[in-house]
Design a protein around this motif. Sequence first.
Motif, PDB file in Angstrom:
ATOM      1  N   LEU A  13      -0.338 -58.309  65.426  1.00 13.20           N
ATOM      2  CA  LEU A  13       0.760 -57.778  64.885  1.00 13.20           C
ATOM      3  C   LEU A  13       0.385 -56.279  64.153  1.00 13.20           C
ATOM      4  O   LEU A  13       1.146 -55.408  64.249  1.00 13.20           O
ATOM      5  CB  LEU A  13       1.554 -58.463  63.649  1.00 13.20           C
ATOM      6  CG  LEU A  13       2.668 -58.192  63.130  1.00 13.20           C
ATOM      7  CD1 LEU A  13       3.798 -58.096  64.385  1.00 13.20           C
ATOM      8  CD2 LEU A  13       3.100 -59.150  62.361  1.00 13.20           C
ATOM      9  N   LEU A  17       2.287 -52.972  64.865  1.00 12.67           N
ATOM     10  CA  LEU A  17       2.856 -51.942  64.004  1.00 12.67           C
ATOM     11  C   LEU A  17       2.453 -50.933  63.671  1.00 12.67           C
ATOM     12  O   LEU A  17       3.041 -49.959  63.345  1.00 12.67           O
ATOM     13  CB  LEU A  17       3.293 -53.160  62.529  1.00 12.67           C
ATOM     14  CG  LEU A  17       3.909 -54.349  62.886  1.00 12.67           C
ATOM     15  CD1 LEU A  17       3.909 -55.102  61.488  1.00 12.67           C
ATOM     16  CD2 LEU A  17       5.227 -54.110  63.247  1.00 12.67           C
ATOM     17  N   TYR A  58       4.138 -63.483  63.880  1.00 18.95           N
ATOM     18  CA  TYR A  58       5.093 -62.555  63.792  1.00 18.95           C
ATOM     19  C   TYR A  58       5.894 -62.622  62.542  1.00 18.95           C
ATOM     20  O   TYR A  58       6.892 -62.320  62.263  1.00 18.95           O
ATOM     21  CB  TYR A  58       6.042 -62.271  65.037  1.00 18.95           C
ATOM     22  CG  TYR A  58       6.567 -63.485  65.502  1.00 18.95           C
ATOM     23  CD1 TYR A  58       7.782 -64.228  64.791  1.00 18.95           C
ATOM     24  CD2 TYR A  58       6.065 -64.403  66.492  1.00 18.95           C
ATOM     25  CE1 TYR A  58       8.414 -65.306  65.360  1.00 18.95           C
ATOM     26  CE2 TYR A  58       6.604 -65.562  67.001  1.00 18.95           C
ATOM     27  CZ  TYR A  58       7.674 -66.129  66.307  1.00 18.95           C
ATOM     28  OH  TYR A  58       8.284 -67.335  66.606  1.00 18.95           O
ATOM     29  N   ALA A  61       6.777 -59.775  60.442  1.00 22.11           N
ATOM     30  CA  ALA A  61       7.280 -58.552  61.442  1.00 22.11           C
ATOM     31  C   ALA A  61       8.463 -57.706  60.750  1.00 22.11           C
ATOM     32  O   ALA A  61       8.415 -56.663  60.366  1.00 22.11           O
ATOM     33  CB  ALA A  61       7.685 -58.889  62.709  1.00 22.11           C
ATOM     34  N   ASN A  64       7.053 -56.147  57.335  1.00 20.44           N
ATOM     35  CA  ASN A  64       6.144 -55.191  57.757  1.00 20.44           C
ATOM     36  C   ASN A  64       6.775 -53.845  58.266  1.00 20.44           C
ATOM     37  O   ASN A  64       6.508 -52.826  57.944  1.00 20.44           O
ATOM     38  CB  ASN A  64       5.016 -55.812  58.650  1.00 20.44           C
ATOM     39  CG  ASN A  64       4.031 -56.714  58.041  1.00 20.44           C
ATOM     40  OD1 ASN A  64       4.029 -56.862  56.767  1.00 20.44           O
ATOM     41  ND2 ASN A  64       3.492 -57.302  58.659  1.00 20.44           N
ATOM     42  N   GLU A  99      12.884 -61.862  62.828  1.00 21.76           N
ATOM     43  CA  GLU A  99      11.782 -62.051  63.623  1.00 21.76           C
ATOM     44  C   GLU A  99      11.871 -63.166  64.612  1.00 21.76           C
ATOM     45  O   GLU A  99      10.827 -63.541  65.615  1.00 21.76           O
ATOM     46  CB  GLU A  99      10.614 -62.304  62.644  1.00 21.76           C
ATOM     47  CG  GLU A  99      10.508 -63.581  61.647  1.00 21.76           C
ATOM     48  CD  GLU A  99      11.411 -63.488  60.705  1.00 21.76           C
ATOM     49  OE1 GLU A  99      11.936 -64.508  59.985  1.00 21.76           O
ATOM     50  OE2 GLU A  99      12.141 -62.422  60.222  1.00 21.76           O
ATOM     51  N   ILE A 102      11.482 -62.582  68.330  1.00 18.02           N
ATOM     52  CA  ILE A 102      10.464 -62.641  68.871  1.00 18.02           C
ATOM     53  C   ILE A 102       9.934 -63.800  69.462  1.00 18.02           C
ATOM     54  O   ILE A 102       9.480 -64.060  70.513  1.00 18.02           O
ATOM     55  CB  ILE A 102       9.191 -62.041  68.096  1.00 18.02           C
ATOM     56  CG1 ILE A 102       9.742 -60.824  67.344  1.00 18.02           C
ATOM     57  CG2 ILE A 102       7.872 -62.159  68.516  1.00 18.02           C
ATOM     58  CD1 ILE A 102       8.764 -60.202  65.943  1.00 18.02           C
TER      59      ILE A 102
END
Length: 175
Positions: A13, A17, A58, A61, A64, A99, A102
């Motif tokens: 991740l 990211l 994730y 996610a 972030n 998220e 995902i």
Amino acid sequence: MKSVFRILPAVGLALGLALASVPSFAQQPAAPAQKPASPAAIAAAKEILAMKNASAMYANAVPNLVAQTKDSLLQQNLNYQKDLNEVAVIVAQQLAGREKEIGEGMAQVYASEFTEQELKDLLTFYKSPLGQKLLTNEPKAIQLSMSFMNQWAQTFAETVNAQFRAEMRKRGKQI
């Protein structure tokens, strides 16, 4: 239950990211079309991902990406720091839970890469004693392997450096 996905969040991740930025999303090619999967295949894929604790990869996610976007905007708009900090909280709340998309996508990928029977066979394996041992011990094995690779790379880099210096000495140049 331990799994390989518990040690990969920071790696996978963070890398994703770190490379992601708002403008670059428009430049990315579309993902290749996946073959349609049966509901049973998707259910099996979701169960496998749950056994592997893939959601840990994730889980952060949204926060972030919100923080990354806020930081990017702050660099260009320092005078809006207070507002951007407040807006980040609002945006994070509004997008919380996204998220899970995902996880849905990962299940679709698994279901398109493996047949329904293969997914069922994988489930049987992961539920077996050896499969349970794999789920439990694989994170440590991967971590130790990564540590070994880092040590090897450091030692090998010294060898490469020495070879460069030796070749340069042959040319009469000291580096």
